[in-house]
Design a protein around this motif. Structure first.
Motif, mmCIF file in Angstrom:
data_model
loop_
_atom_site.group_PDB
_atom_site.id
_atom_site.type_symbol
_atom_site.label_atom_id
_atom_site.label_comp_id
_atom_site.label_asym_id
_atom_site.label_seq_id
_atom_site.Cartn_x
_atom_site.Cartn_y
_atom_site.Cartn_z
ATOM 1 N N GLU A 52 -6.608 -0.610 14.564
ATOM 2 C CA GLU A 52 -5.447 -0.085 13.731
ATOM 3 C C GLU A 52 -5.300 -0.307 12.326
ATOM 4 O OE1 GLU A 52 -5.611 -1.816 16.750
ATOM 5 O OE2 GLU A 52 -3.975 -0.770 17.929
ATOM 6 N N GLU A 53 -6.213 -1.948 12.007
ATOM 7 C CA GLU A 53 -6.692 -2.168 10.812
ATOM 8 C C GLU A 53 -6.845 -0.968 9.912
ATOM 9 O OE1 GLU A 53 -6.546 -6.669 11.105
ATOM 10 O OE2 GLU A 53 -8.069 -5.834 12.470
ATOM 11 N N MET A 54 -7.751 -0.225 10.757
ATOM 12 C CA MET A 54 -9.064 0.105 10.513
ATOM 13 C C MET A 54 -8.337 2.071 9.451
ATOM 14 S SD MET A 54 -11.844 -0.363 9.387
ATOM 15 C CE MET A 54 -12.025 1.240 8.861
ATOM 16 N N ILE A 55 -6.896 2.107 10.377
ATOM 17 C CA ILE A 55 -6.012 2.904 10.083
ATOM 18 C C ILE A 55 -4.749 2.706 8.672
ATOM 19 C CG2 ILE A 55 -4.248 4.809 11.274
ATOM 20 C CD1 ILE A 55 -5.736 4.591 13.848
ATOM 21 N N GLU A 56 -4.795 2.000 9.159
ATOM 22 C CA GLU A 56 -3.785 1.189 7.372
ATOM 23 C C GLU A 56 -4.972 0.726 6.368
ATOM 24 O OE1 GLU A 56 -1.835 -3.257 6.667
ATOM 25 O OE2 GLU A 56 -1.601 -2.364 8.729
ATOM 26 N N ALA A 57 -5.458 0.331 6.646
ATOM 27 C CA ALA A 57 -6.934 0.989 5.873
ATOM 28 C C ALA A 57 -7.382 2.145 4.968
ATOM 29 C CB ALA A 57 -8.176 0.039 5.966
ATOM 30 N N LEU A 58 -7.550 2.695 6.558
ATOM 31 C CA LEU A 58 -7.781 4.518 5.166
ATOM 32 C C LEU A 58 -6.527 4.831 4.965
ATOM 33 C CD1 LEU A 58 -10.132 5.382 8.325
ATOM 34 C CD2 LEU A 58 -11.023 4.925 5.632
ATOM 35 N N ASP A 59 -5.742 4.729 5.216
ATOM 36 C CA ASP A 59 -3.875 5.398 4.641
ATOM 37 C C ASP A 59 -4.466 6.082 3.143
ATOM 38 O OD1 ASP A 59 -1.626 6.591 5.485
ATOM 39 O OD2 ASP A 59 -0.789 5.101 4.346
ATOM 40 N N GLU A 60 -4.606 4.970 2.424
ATOM 41 C CA GLU A 60 -4.374 5.653 1.947
ATOM 42 C C GLU A 60 -5.308 6.528 0.790
ATOM 43 O OE1 GLU A 60 -4.231 3.651 -3.364
ATOM 44 O OE2 GLU A 60 -3.380 2.360 -1.393
ATOM 45 N N PRO A 61 -6.885 6.479 0.824
ATOM 46 C CA PRO A 61 -7.421 6.567 0.497
ATOM 47 C C PRO A 61 -7.579 8.297 1.515
ATOM 48 C CG PRO A 61 -8.889 5.228 1.618
ATOM 49 C CD PRO A 61 -6.982 5.379 1.537
ATOM 50 N N LEU A 62 -6.910 8.574 2.546
ATOM 51 C CA LEU A 62 -6.609 10.009 3.349
ATOM 52 C C LEU A 62 -5.440 10.831 3.075
ATOM 53 C CD1 LEU A 62 -6.872 9.145 7.092
ATOM 54 C CD2 LEU A 62 -8.965 10.413 5.648
ATOM 55 N N ARG A 63 -4.066 9.716 2.186
ATOM 56 C CA ARG A 63 -3.267 10.712 1.890
ATOM 57 C C ARG A 63 -3.491 11.155 0.126
ATOM 58 N NH1 ARG A 63 1.042 6.071 -0.192
ATOM 59 N NH2 ARG A 63 -0.434 4.814 1.936
ATOM 60 N N ASP A 64 -4.191 10.264 -0.808
ATOM 61 C CA ASP A 64 -4.981 10.791 -1.588
ATOM 62 C C ASP A 64 -5.527 12.421 -1.292
ATOM 63 O OD1 ASP A 64 -4.523 8.365 -3.385
ATOM 64 O OD2 ASP A 64 -5.671 7.442 -3.537
ATOM 65 N N LEU A 65 -6.344 11.785 -0.420
ATOM 66 C CA LEU A 65 -7.492 13.278 -0.279
ATOM 67 C C LEU A 65 -6.518 14.555 0.352
ATOM 68 C CD1 LEU A 65 -10.458 14.845 0.188
ATOM 69 C CD2 LEU A 65 -9.638 13.820 3.378
ATOM 70 N N MET A 66 -5.716 14.087 0.604
ATOM 71 C CA MET A 66 -4.536 15.683 1.447
ATOM 72 C C MET A 66 -3.605 16.102 -0.066
ATOM 73 S SD MET A 66 -4.659 16.066 5.076
ATOM 74 C CE MET A 66 -6.487 14.495 5.076
ATOM 75 N N SER A 67 -2.958 14.925 -1.188
ATOM 76 C CA SER A 67 -2.755 15.723 -1.979
ATOM 77 C C SER A 67 -3.503 16.752 -3.300
ATOM 78 C CB SER A 67 -2.609 14.483 -2.587
ATOM 79 O OG SER A 67 -1.530 13.378 -2.267
ATOM 80 N N ALA A 68 -4.873 16.139 -2.790
ATOM 81 C CA ALA A 68 -5.871 17.127 -3.364
ATOM 82 C C ALA A 68 -6.175 18.356 -3.065
ATOM 83 C CB ALA A 68 -7.483 16.080 -3.929
ATOM 84 N N LEU A 69 -5.933 18.000 -1.522
ATOM 85 C CA LEU A 69 -5.782 19.698 -0.695
ATOM 86 C C LEU A 69 -4.693 20.827 -1.351
ATOM 87 C CD1 LEU A 69 -7.843 20.603 1.283
ATOM 88 C CD2 LEU A 69 -6.645 20.182 2.979
ATOM 89 N N HIS A 70 -3.779 19.743 -1.476
ATOM 90 C CA HIS A 70 -2.658 20.724 -1.689
ATOM 91 C C HIS A 70 -2.787 21.191 -2.797
ATOM 92 C CE1 HIS A 70 -0.206 19.991 2.246
ATOM 93 N NE2 HIS A 70 -0.557 19.046 2.527
ATOM 94 N N ARG A 71 -3.113 19.878 -3.870
ATOM 95 C CA ARG A 71 -2.640 20.628 -5.471
ATOM 96 C C ARG A 71 -4.347 21.862 -5.450
ATOM 97 N NH1 ARG A 71 -2.619 15.414 -5.656
ATOM 98 N NH2 ARG A 71 -5.172 15.589 -6.865
#
Length: 152
Positions: A52-71
């Motif tokens: 659960e802590e790992m998912i929390e730690a990876l959340d921000e980088p994954l959000r950034d990746l998804m934003s870049a992909l959408h752009r």
């Protein structure tokens, strides 16, 4: 670092990501011990890190990746976007091996995702196949750039 005030090395971070990291909840709680240096005392210290802590730690980088992909998808010409929508997204590189990455991308984009046969070496193998044709490709790119300058 944020939760435990612990500085860990790149190798430990990679082991955590591979062993218990995930882009989505797995349904099974995993834990792993991690050793590093306390940012408070400066002394070596070990902590137990949960999935659960790992998912929390990876959340921000994954959000950034998804934003870049959408752009990127928004900027893709319609003809090419239609091809991608039909064939799907091919995941390559070490990040593609993150547990649940394919399902997360599929859910966020609505497109099929596929994992390359050899994701770690896929980019290098593709480059190897492209190198013999590099001069021809460069010439085409340069001609395209010249044409754009002439029309502007």
């Amino acid at each position: 670092r944020k939760k435990h005030n612990l500085l860990i090395g790149a190798r430990t971070a990679e082991e955590l990501k591979i062993d218990i990291g995930s882009a989505r909840m797995r349904g099974v709680k995993l834990e792993m011990d991690a050793c590093g240096r306390s940012l408070v005392s400066g002394l070596p210290r070990a902590v137990t890190v949960s999935s659960e802590e790992m998912i929390e730690a990876l959340d921000e980088p994954l959000r950034d990746l998804m934003s870049a992909l959408h752009r990127m998808i928004e900027r893709t010409p319609p003809e090419l976007a239609a091809d991608v929508a039909v064939s799907g997204i091919l995941l390559t590189g070490g990040g593609s091996l993150l547990q649940g990455m394919d399902t997360l991308l599929a859910a966020r984009t609505g497109m099929e995702t596929h994992l390359a046969e050899d994701p770690i070496r896929a980019v290098a193998l593709g480059l190897e196949q492209t190198l013999p044709h590099l001069a021809k490709r460069q010439e085409g790119v340069l001609n395209l750039a010249r044409r754009r300058q002439l029309t502007v």
